[in-house]
Structure formats: structure tokens, C-alpha cells
Design an enzyme around this catalytic site. Structure first.
Site, short mmCIF file in Angstrom:
data_model
loop_
_atom_site.label_atom_id
_atom_site.label_comp_id
_atom_site.label_asym_id
_atom_site.label_seq_id
_atom_site.Cartn_x
_atom_site.Cartn_y
_atom_site.Cartn_z
N SER A 27 0.82 -1.22 0.00
CA SER A 27 0.00 0.00 0.00
C SER A 27 0.85 1.27 0.00
CB SER A 27 -0.91 0.01 1.23
OG SER A 27 -0.12 -0.26 2.38
N THR A 46 -1.56 3.24 4.45
CA THR A 46 -0.67 4.39 4.44
C THR A 46 0.29 4.36 5.62
OG1 THR A 46 -2.30 5.81 3.42
CG2 THR A 46 -0.63 6.91 4.73
N THR A 104 1.80 6.86 0.55
CA THR A 104 0.84 5.82 0.21
C THR A 104 0.71 5.64 -1.30
OG1 THR A 104 -1.45 5.11 0.63
CG2 THR A 104 -1.15 7.41 0.08
N ARG A 140 -7.47 9.73 -8.99
CA ARG A 140 -7.94 9.96 -7.62
C ARG A 140 -6.76 10.28 -6.69
NH1 ARG A 140 -6.89 7.62 -2.36
NH2 ARG A 140 -8.76 7.78 -1.09
N THR A 170 -5.23 7.44 8.43
CA THR A 170 -5.07 6.36 7.46
C THR A 170 -6.40 5.64 7.32
OG1 THR A 170 -3.91 4.29 6.94
CG2 THR A 170 -4.22 4.79 9.26
N GLY A 171 -6.60 5.05 6.16
CA GLY A 171 -7.88 4.40 5.88
C GLY A 171 -8.51 5.06 4.67
C1 SD4 Z 1 -5.93 7.09 0.85
N1 SD4 Z 1 -5.65 7.16 3.23
O1 SD4 Z 1 -5.38 7.27 -0.23
C2 SD4 Z 1 -5.06 6.73 2.01
C3 SD4 Z 1 -4.75 5.28 1.90
C4 SD4 Z 1 -4.86 4.42 3.05
O2 SD4 Z 1 -6.18 2.60 3.27
O3 SD4 Z 1 -4.60 4.73 4.19
N2 SD4 Z 1 -5.30 3.25 2.70
O4 SD4 Z 1 -7.14 7.20 1.03
#
Ligand code: SD4
Length: 290
Positions: free
Chosen positions: A50, A152, A170, A180, A203-204
Site C-alpha cells: 500500500s 498508508t 501511500t 484519484r 489512514t484508511g
Molecule cells: C488514501 N488514506 O489514499 C489513504 C490510503 C490508506 O487505506 O490509508 N489506505 O485514502
């Protein structure tokens, strides 16, 4: 008086980030160098799918990277939708230090990186390509954060001189639409530093943090007297109350100038790693009751 040095990083891969950051912090190094080194350690390892090299691609099969770095004075640099460069965090630092801008994106970011001497390389590993091809067979495929426990990387550090810094990097959500950009390269959304107060990251599913400017919100709450833990909990509560979260995950992490750490998530599964002179651990984060 300060309680540094100390570094905290998101997810289990935060431990690899902390190790690299600690090599500098434990020798009296600067927090900005430490967070950059921490992010680079995760970017370069293809087993972390990721972030950086080996990151999962977008729907078109392209690996595009987002990163942001901030120092204790509030200077920041970012790249978004950067292709073919293994270390977006170092390009982001160059944007911060060598340009009048905060963010470069897409083609321009790549052009700048190449001019700065970064090497151009194919970041799509065989494994990531296979995962992408499989995902195309599933028409309902949608990005889901937190299914594999590695997302991330956010690296937050306080050095022995009391300077705070943060970095995040990330490849974004796997299977994202082409073009995006998530929260990670947006100051205030994916990361925010106020050198007098604290640093926070998210993160997320980035859209949740972008709508709420969650990292800025956490740092502001700490400025107003909240502990890092209270700030994290309030930030997640705000997202859950105001947005349709569906089955998405968002995890947040905060560190204040006194060296106190907080974390919180919408749901179970978020972890973070802590490194201090006396500990080197991965901790499960607390989360909202589901
Ligand atoms: C995103 N927050 O691009 C980052 C990626 C991440 O789950 O944390 N992945 O939305």
C-alpha cells in the site's frame, strides 16, 4: 524539558518505519530526517503493498503515489499522483525545500523528480499486477481499507531537541479511479504538524479525512488543551456523526509536544508502532464500538 526522542507510525509496517527513524533519533538526529527515513523504509519494501514500490495500482493498472512531509515550523511539501519514482516522500521534501510550492502533481511532479536526479523505474511488481488482474474479474470491486492490515504509513516524531515532524506516504486505495488523490498529500487532512503543539495523521479511506480535515482538527483540539487520545477520539466521532461511513475504516494517530500518544479508529483492526528509548512495540488501537 522534552520527552523526546520518540517515534510512532501507523500499522504493523510502522515498526519498519520506526526502526529506520530510530537509527537517527537515537543519535540526536533531526525529526524531519527521521520521518523521511521512516517513510522511505516502507516505500522501498515491496511486501508492503500500500506504499511506494510494490503498491497496488489503480483501476487502469497504474501505480500512483501520494506523500506529504511537514516540519516543526509548519513548512510542508507534497506530491500526488506521482508515477515511477520509488521515494515520493523524498520528492515531497524537495518540493518543500527547493520550490516555492506546497504540492506538485502528476506529470509535473515526475518531471521535477527527474530533474532532481530521482531514478525512473517500474513500480508495479508481479504480485501487485496479479492482484490487479484478479480484481478486474470482480465487477463489484471496490476499494476496502483495512483488510490486510497495512495501509498508508504515517510517521510522527519528536526529537531530542523537542522538534516535531511528520511524514506520510501511500499508493492510495487499491483499485481507486485513475487520477484519484486521497487525504495523504493534503496538509490538514492526512497529516498536520504544529511545532508548538503536536502532530497528527490519518489512514484508511481518505475521503473521510478529507471532508473533515481530520489531522488539522486533531492538532487544533490539542492546541485547545485536549490530550492526543481525546483529540483522536473526537476526530473519529466527528467523522462518524457527520458522514455516511458505510463499512469504511479510518484510523488516526497523534503525538503531542510532551511526547504523549493517542490513537483511535472507526473499527477494529488499526494498529500503530511505538519506539522510545525503552520500548519497541506494535499496539492495537482502541476503536469505536460497532
Ligand atoms: C488514501 N488514506 O489514499 C489513504 C490510503 C490508506 O487505506 O490509508 N489506505 O485514502
Amino acid at each position: 524539558m522534552t520527552s523526546g526522542p520518540l517515534v510512532v507510525s501507523t500499522w504493523n509496517h510502522g515498526r519498519a518505519a520506526n526502526e529506520a527513524a530510530w537509527a537517527l533519533l537515537s543519535e540526536g538526529g533531526d525529526s524531519l530526517d527521521a520521518v523521511e527515513a521512516g517513510a522511505r523504509a516502507v516505500e522501498t519494501d515491496p511486501s508492503f503493498t500500500s506504499v511506494g514500490f510494490g503498491g497496488l495500482p489503480d483501476r487502469e493498472g497504474e501505480v500512483t503515489l501520494d506523500a506529504l512531509i511537514m516540519n516543526h515550523e509548519g513548512d510542508c511539501g507534497a506530491v500526488s499522483c506521482l508515477r515511477e519514482v520509488r521515494h515520493p516522500i523524498s520528492v515531497a521534501r524537495k518540493v518543500m525545500e527547493d520550490t516555492p510550492h506546497v504540492m506538485l502533481t502528476g506529470k509535473g511532479a515526475l518531471q521535477f523528480a527527474l530533474e532532481q536526479g530521482f531514478e525512473r523505474e517500474d513500480l508495479l511488481t508481479e504480485y501487485a499486477e496479479e492482484r490487479w488482474r484478479k480484481s478486474l474479474e470482480n465487477e463489484d470491486f471496490k476499494p476496502i481499507a483495512n483488510v490486510e492490515d497495512h495501509d498508508t504509513v504515517g510517521v510522527l516524531a519528536l526529537d531530542a531537541s523537542g522538534r516535531l515532524a511528520g511524514a506520510c506516504s501511500t499508493s492510495g486505495l487499491a483499485g481507486k479511479m485513475s487520477g484519484r488523490v486521497g487525504d495523504s498529500p493534503i496538509a490538514g487532512a492526512g497529516l498536520f504538524v504544529d511545532g508548538e503543539v503536536g502532530v497528527a495523521c490519518a489512514t484508511g479511506v481518505g475521503e473521510l479525512a478529507m471532508r473533515a480535515l481530520s489531522s488539522f482538527f486533531m492538532v487544533q483540539l490539542m492546541r485547545d488543551g485536549a490530550s492526543p487520545q481525546e483529540a483522536c477520539e473526537q476526530a473519529i466521532r466527528r467523522v462518524v456523526e457527520k458522514q455516511d461511513i458505510g463499512d469504511s475504516q479510518l484510523g488516526v494517530l497523534a503525538l503531542d509536544i510532551q511526547g504523549r500518544v493517542g490513537s483511535y479508529a472507526i473499527r477494529e483492526g488499526f494498529t500503530f508502532a511505538t519506539r522510545t528509548p525503552v520500548s519497541d512495540v506494535v499496539n492495537p488501537s482502541s476503536h469505536q464500538a460497532q
